[in-house]
Each structure stands twice: as structure tokens, then as C-alpha cells.
Design a protein around this motif. Structure first.
Motif: not given
Length: 196
Positions: A34-37, A81-87, A91-93, A24-29
Motif C-alpha cells: 500500500r505504501h509502495r515499498s 497499490s494505494s487502493k488495495l484493501k484487505g490482508d 492480495l493473493k486473490a 497469511h504469509p503475505l500479511d507481513r507485506w
């Protein structure tokens, strides 16, 4: 889209090939989120904002409110963000689910305290482009659907999410998404035909 393959490294070990459709295009980010970049947030925002605003605009019918709802979703993403799970798909969902809930909250707010305009003030044109569609006939027909039906139609046909993506964003099963979307489409067709 070509079906070229990508070799993916995990901890320095190449584990094989996956088709580019499985990445997925958002996988990279997602890890950066999660690390608040700041860079990751910027890229995710740029990649999703148009679809999110179009979806929210279709739900609430007001551009400024739609933009506020999307902004609130990103503020919530920073907090969670720190609790975000998955790919990237997750994230899009998550973003669409957050915007959908924001739209439903707006419906509830409006029903408790309807706005009464005493004077009509012309809106100033926005600097950026309007959302992708503004057909008055479609807007009128969409307004006859329930909030749930409207969100399904908008996610599937205006934003172009797959059935699996809509299921992830709504918490429904894929089968339920297709069945409910079929019913919503039938109601939408009836409303459009009633305008003729």
C-alpha cells in the motif's frame, strides 16, 4: 503444519492468540504494498511468481506470454497499490484475478487476430525452470475446457489454491467454485480418457 499460536500486537496492545494458520504469509507485506515499498513488492513477487506463471502458462500455453501477463499484473498492482484493501489473502486473490483477466484478454486477442506461422522457429531454452507441469496429454485435455473451467482446475490442482482462495480470485461463491470445478474435472477426465 504445527498449530503453534502467535500473539498479535495492535497499537502496542497484545490482543490474544491466533493460530499460525490464520496468519497469511503475505500479511507481513500487504501494508508495504500500500505504501509502495520496493522491498514489499520484491517479497510478494518472489512469494507468488512461480504459482502465477504456472497458472498463466496453463491458461495460455505459452511461457513468454504467461510471463508477460504476470509482469502486467504486477505493473497494475503498483498502479493500484494505494487502493488495495484487505490482508495477504486479499492480495493473493487480487494477483490471481488480475492474471486470470490477463489470460482471458489474451484469448480474446487471439480470437480476433489468430496468429499464422509461416515458418517454425525453434524456441531457445529459457534460463529459468519451466512451470511445474508440461505433460502434453494434460495440456491437450485442458485445451478442451472452457477458459473458466481451465482456470478453476489450474487454480485448484496445479497451483493448489483452496476453495476460498479460488472464490476470492474469481468472484464466485465457494459453493459455485466447488460445483463448477466438479463439472470441469468431469470434462477433463473424459478428455483424458478419450486420449487413451
Amino acid at each position: 503444519m504445527s498449530r503453534s499460536t502467535l500473539a498479535l500486537p495492535i497499537e502496542g496492545v497484545w490482543i490474544g492468540h491466533l493460530t499460525d494458520e490464520s496468519v497469511h504469509p503475505l500479511d507481513r507485506w500487504t501494508a508495504g504494498i500500500r505504501h509502495r515499498s520496493n522491498e514489499a513488492f520484491r517479497h510478494v513477487y518472489e512469494a507468488t511468481v512461480d504459482d502465477l506463471v504456472s497458472f498463466a502458462f496453463g491458461m495460455v500455453g505459452d511461457r513468454r506470454t504467461a510471463e508477460d501477463i504476470v509482469q502486467d499484473a504486477f505493473i497494475e498492482l503498483v498502479r493500484a497499490s494505494s487502493k488495495l484493501k484487505g490482508d495477504g489473502r486479499s492480495l493473493k486473490a487480487w494477483l490471481f484475478r488480475s492474471v486470470r483477466y490477463g489470460c482471458l484478454d489474451e484469448y480474446r486477442r487471439r480470437s480476433r487476430r489468430p496468429e499464422v506461422l509461416t515458418e517454425r522457429v525453434p524456441e531457445t531454452p529459457a534460463e529459468s525452470e519451466e512451470p511445474r507441469w508440461l505433460d502434453p496429454g494434460l495440456q491437450a485435455a485442458l485445451s478442451q475446457l472452457s477458459a473458466k473451467q481451465r482456470s478453476l482446475v489450474l487454480m485448484r490442482h496445479v497451483v493448489g489454491l483452496s476453495g476460498d482462495e479460488v472464490a476470492a480470485a474469481t468472484g464466485m461463491s465457494r459453493k459455485a467454485v466447488y460445483a463448477a470445478t466438479d463439472r470441469a474435472e468431469a470434462k477433463l477426465r473424459d478428455a483424458m480418457e478419450g486420449q487413451s
